[in-house]
Write an enzyme that holds these catalytic residues in place. Structure first.
Site, PDB file in Angstrom:
ATOM      1  N   ASN A   1       5.687  -1.144   4.538  1.00 56.83           N
ATOM      2  CA  ASN A   1       4.493  -1.876   4.102  1.00 56.83           C
ATOM      3  C   ASN A   1       4.086  -2.994   5.054  1.00 56.83           C
ATOM      4  OD1 ASN A   1       4.385  -0.323   1.652  1.00 56.83           O
ATOM      5  ND2 ASN A   1       6.028  -1.629   0.845  1.00 56.83           N
ATOM      6  N   ARG A   2       4.452  -2.842   6.314  1.00 56.43           N
ATOM      7  CA  ARG A   2       4.106  -3.816   7.347  1.00 56.43           C
ATOM      8  C   ARG A   2       4.698  -5.205   7.099  1.00 56.43           C
ATOM      9  NH1 ARG A   2       3.194   0.351   9.354  1.00 56.43           N
ATOM     10  NH2 ARG A   2       1.492   0.931  10.744  1.00 56.43           N
TER      11      ARG A   2
END
Length: 214
Positions: free
Chosen positions: A191-192
């Site tokens: 999710n970065r």
């Protein structure tokens, strides 16, 4: 125009936590380097990008090979009269970066470069194959040449000249030691929300450890 907006990848192979890191960045670099080597998937683990500020005022990056690292810093070798060599001698503040895609890791090193000793450069040059030694003598690195034959013809001449002889290191060829002042370790996460840990040198080899937002 090529639209790359749909390129996506989920990073899920590892994590980087303050509870499991050493007090200095060299030890963590050592750990990561050999973990990547053992894991595989990278042809040249010691390939790194060297970024400098050129004589024309523009930044420039190129890939070279790391040849040694220890508590002092990181060492690579080059032609001191090359574009890269001249840039470093004018402005020794440079950046090294490693990207190891197989383990979703990146290391960014800000440091100050200085020439290694002549003895260090001599010893490394002596360890190189004869072809690489002659290549270092033949090539006026970064200068304009008329064609490839210019280099190949010069190489043939030197092969005859040094046949059966020791090949000396050119005075304009040697090492740079990059002493780090800041080292950032980046570990890809889902999710970065990547892990970014930065070491900043304070004094007397005391490092301040900070987590950065992804």
């Amino acid at each position: 125009m090529s639209d790359l907006s749909n390129y996506r990848k989920s990073y899920e192979k590892s994590e980087l936590q303050e509870s499991n890191i050493p007090e200095d960045p060299i030890n963590l670099f050592h750990r990561w380097f050999y973990e990547v080597e053992e894991f595989g998937g990278v042809d040249e683990v010691n390939a790194m990008t060297v970024s400098t500020i050129g004589l024309d005022g523009f930044p420039k990056a190129r890939v070279v090979l790391l040849k040694k690292f220890n508590e002092e810093g990181f060492v690579f070798y080059t032609n001191y009269n090359s574009e890269k060599g001249k840039a470093i001698q004018q402005n020794p503040n440079i950046c090294l970066s490693f990207f190891w895609h197989s383990m979703e890791r990146q290391v960014i090193i800000k440091g100050i470069a200085e020439k290694t000793s002549k003895l260090d450069s001599d010893n490394y040059f002596a360890s190189r194959p004869d072809g690489s030694k002659l290549g270092a003598i033949v090539s006026p690195q970064s200068e304009v040449i008329p064609n490839r034959e210019f280099l190949e013809d010069k190489l043939k001449e030197l092969e005859k000249e040094f046949e059966g002889k020791e090949i000396p290191r050119p005075e304009n060829w040697g090492g740079f030691l990059v002493r780090p002042v800041e080292v950032e370790f980046w570990q890809g996460r889902p999710n970065r929300l990547h892990d970014r840990i930065r070491y900043r040198l304070l004094e007397d080899y005391i490092w301040k450890i900070e987590r950065l937002s992804s």
